[in-house]
Scaffold this active site. Structure first.
Site, PDB file in Angstrom:
ATOM      1  N   ASN A 256       0.866  -1.187   0.000  1.00 52.80           N
ATOM      2  CA  ASN A 256       0.000   0.000   0.000  1.00 52.80           C
ATOM      3  C   ASN A 256       0.900   1.233   0.000  1.00 52.80           C
ATOM      4  O   ASN A 256       1.500   1.570   1.020  1.00 52.80           O
ATOM      5  CB  ASN A 256      -0.881  -0.050   1.260  1.00 52.80           C
ATOM      6  CG  ASN A 256      -1.701   1.208   1.451  1.00 52.80           C
ATOM      7  OD1 ASN A 256      -1.818   2.032   0.547  1.00 52.80           O
ATOM      8  ND2 ASN A 256      -2.275   1.354   2.637  1.00 52.80           N
TER       9      ASN A 256
ATOM     10  N   LYS B 141      -0.025   4.266  -0.280  1.00 57.66           N
ATOM     11  CA  LYS B 141      -0.701   5.439   0.305  1.00 57.66           C
ATOM     12  C   LYS B 141      -0.535   6.641  -0.630  1.00 57.66           C
ATOM     13  O   LYS B 141      -0.465   6.466  -1.839  1.00 57.66           O
ATOM     14  CB  LYS B 141      -0.173   5.692   1.725  1.00 57.66           C
ATOM     15  CG  LYS B 141      -0.216   4.410   2.575  1.00 57.66           C
ATOM     16  CD  LYS B 141       0.046   4.636   4.018  1.00 57.66           C
ATOM     17  CE  LYS B 141      -0.065   3.294   4.752  1.00 57.66           C
ATOM     18  NZ  LYS B 141       0.059   3.429   6.177  1.00 57.66           N
TER      19      LYS B 141
ATOM     20  N   HIS C 133      -9.408   1.379   5.312  1.00 56.19           N
ATOM     21  CA  HIS C 133      -8.119   1.568   5.975  1.00 56.19           C
ATOM     22  C   HIS C 133      -8.300   2.588   7.106  1.00 56.19           C
ATOM     23  O   HIS C 133      -9.079   3.530   6.972  1.00 56.19           O
ATOM     24  CB  HIS C 133      -7.086   2.061   4.961  1.00 56.19           C
ATOM     25  CG  HIS C 133      -5.699   2.062   5.516  1.00 56.19           C
ATOM     26  ND1 HIS C 133      -5.253   3.040   6.364  1.00 56.19           N
ATOM     27  CD2 HIS C 133      -4.676   1.185   5.373  1.00 56.19           C
ATOM     28  CE1 HIS C 133      -4.001   2.758   6.710  1.00 56.19           C
ATOM     29  NE2 HIS C 133      -3.627   1.645   6.132  1.00 56.19           N
TER      30      HIS C 133
ATOM     31  N   GLU D  92      -6.628   5.010   7.990  1.00 57.71           N
ATOM     32  CA  GLU D  92      -6.389   6.406   7.596  1.00 57.71           C
ATOM     33  C   GLU D  92      -7.611   6.994   6.901  1.00 57.71           C
ATOM     34  O   GLU D  92      -7.901   8.184   7.039  1.00 57.71           O
ATOM     35  CB  GLU D  92      -5.131   6.485   6.713  1.00 57.71           C
ATOM     36  CG  GLU D  92      -3.876   6.274   7.558  1.00 57.71           C
ATOM     37  CD  GLU D  92      -2.692   5.687   6.815  1.00 57.71           C
ATOM     38  OE1 GLU D  92      -2.723   5.621   5.571  1.00 57.71           O
ATOM     39  OE2 GLU D  92      -1.735   5.268   7.497  1.00 57.71           O
TER      40      GLU D  92
ATOM     41  N   GLU E 261      -5.324  -4.699  11.088  1.00 55.80           N
ATOM     42  CA  GLU E 261      -4.302  -3.661  11.205  1.00 55.80           C
ATOM     43  C   GLU E 261      -4.533  -2.836  12.465  1.00 55.80           C
ATOM     44  O   GLU E 261      -5.338  -1.880  12.445  1.00 55.80           O
ATOM     45  CB  GLU E 261      -4.360  -2.719  10.001  1.00 55.80           C
ATOM     46  CG  GLU E 261      -4.018  -3.366   8.687  1.00 55.80           C
ATOM     47  CD  GLU E 261      -3.414  -2.342   7.731  1.00 55.80           C
ATOM     48  OE1 GLU E 261      -2.306  -2.561   7.269  1.00 55.80           O
ATOM     49  OE2 GLU E 261      -4.055  -1.306   7.485  1.00 55.80           O
TER      50      GLU E 261
ATOM     51  N   GLY F 268       2.695   2.398  10.754  1.00 49.13           N
ATOM     52  CA  GLY F 268       3.702   3.452  10.562  1.00 49.13           C
ATOM     53  C   GLY F 268       4.458   3.832  11.819  1.00 49.13           C
ATOM     54  O   GLY F 268       5.131   4.853  11.853  1.00 49.13           O
TER      55      GLY F 268
ATOM     56  N   SER G  50       3.475  -1.974  10.418  1.00 46.65           N
ATOM     57  CA  SER G  50       4.925  -2.048  10.645  1.00 46.65           C
ATOM     58  C   SER G  50       5.538  -3.395  10.283  1.00 46.65           C
ATOM     59  O   SER G  50       6.450  -3.865  10.958  1.00 46.65           O
ATOM     60  CB  SER G  50       5.260  -1.662  12.093  1.00 46.65           C
ATOM     61  OG  SER G  50       4.918  -0.306  12.314  1.00 46.65           O
TER      62      SER G  50
ATOM     63  N   GLY H 274       4.911   1.330   4.486  1.00 42.50           N
ATOM     64  CA  GLY H 274       6.214   1.932   4.232  1.00 42.50           C
ATOM     65  C   GLY H 274       7.212   1.013   3.536  1.00 42.50           C
ATOM     66  O   GLY H 274       7.930   1.435   2.622  1.00 42.50           O
TER      67      GLY H 274
HETATM   68  P1  PGA Z   1       2.967   0.396   7.604  1.00 49.03           P
HETATM   69  O1  PGA Z   1       1.490   0.597   7.049  1.00 49.03           O
HETATM   70  O2  PGA Z   1       3.480  -0.929   7.065  1.00 49.03           O
HETATM   71  O3  PGA Z   1       3.745   1.563   7.077  1.00 49.03           O
HETATM   72  O4  PGA Z   1       2.874   0.358   9.094  1.00 49.03           O
HETATM   73  C1  PGA Z   1       0.595  -0.485   6.928  1.00 49.03           C
HETATM   74  C2  PGA Z   1      -0.710  -0.012   6.367  1.00 49.03           C
HETATM   75  O5  PGA Z   1      -1.168   1.068   6.733  1.00 49.03           O
HETATM   76  O6  PGA Z   1      -1.332  -0.689   5.537  1.00 49.03           O
END
Ligand code: PGA
Length: 244
Positions: free
Chosen positions: A12, A14, A96, A98, A166, A172, A206, A228
């Site tokens: 992803n 983002k 998600h 976010e 998640e 993140g 993460s 990330g």
């Molecule tokens: P992250 O994000 O691996 O950067 O923690 C995961 C996600 O939001 O899908």
């Protein structure tokens, strides 16, 4: 009995990536995984077309990070699932944290979007997860089961859904739940799926090359949703090759 499925690793990106990032997609598409695994990369809408060209006829799927709940029509700024299908998209991330936080998306909105995705012949990837406060107060299982129950579409389309667990506090941040906590959350989600217990349940939050093997080997974890660490081919292929 739950039949173990082939793992799925979803990247992803983002709201990140410019045309210069296409080189990373090309490198990902050239990689030959060491074991059978499904891989989906979800760049921003702006890179879907170039990304689709970059991955060409490789085994990589291209995915999107959201779509509108409605059919094509007068909805300025929105993108319909049919338009994503037209771009060669296979999977769409929905709900998600976010989007839930930044755009106030409710479970009902996520379900409506999932129905639109299914109607367009695509596969929804539905995200659920608790906040740090919810975990600290012992509400994790109740929260994620309620999110799942209210976000998953009804009917036979359910069989085409994938779920991602998640924890919001792990996204993140470099922090992850313990193996036991991940196993418990996945078991609770799977237990609530009734006749659809074979749906893939991914872990996200993460996931990095350094912890991927350990997380992907956990009971009930069918793959990972990677933020990330999916931005560079080097890290993303290391995670792909960490699949058991
Ligand atoms: P992250 O994000 O691996 O950067 O923690 C995961 C996600 O939001 O899908």
């Amino acid at each position: 009995m739950v039949i173990a499925s082939r793992p799925l690793i979803v990247g992803n990106w983002k709201m990140q990536g410019l045309r210069a990032s296409i080189a990373e997609m090309e490198a990902m598409a050239r990689h030959q995984p060491v074991r059978p695994v499904d891989i989906c990369l979800c760049p921003p809408f702006t890179l879907l077309e170039a990304g689709g060209r970059a991955i060409g006829s490789s085994a990589l799927w291209i995915g999107a990070q959201d779509c509108a709940p409605s059919r094509m029509g007068a909805h300025t700024g929105d993108i319909a699932a049919e338009q994503l299908a037209d771009m060669g998209v296979r999977m769409v991330i929905l709900g998600h944290s976010e989007r839930r936080a930044d755009h106030g998306e409710t479970n009902a909105v996520v379900r409506a979007k999932a129905e639109a995705v299914l109607a367009a012949g695509l596969e929804p990837l539905i995200c659920v997860g608790e906040t740090a406060r919810e975990r600290d107060t012992g509400a994790t299982v109740a929260v994620i089961l309620a999110q799942l129950a209210e976000s998953l579409p009804e009917g036979e389309g359910r069989a085409r859904c994938t779920i991602a667990y998640e924890p919001v506090w792990a996204i993140g941040t470099g922090r992850t739940p313990t193996g036991r906590e991940i196993i418990e959350a996945h078991a609770a989600l799977r237990g609530s799926l009734g006749m659809h217990q074979t749906l893939r349940i991914l872990y996200g939050g993460s996931v990095k090359p350094g912890n991927a093997a350990e997380i992907l080997a956990l009971s009930g974890v069918d793959g990972a949703l990677v933020g990330g660490a999916s931005l560079t081919a080097k890290d993303f292929v290391a995670i792909i090759d960490a699949c058991p």
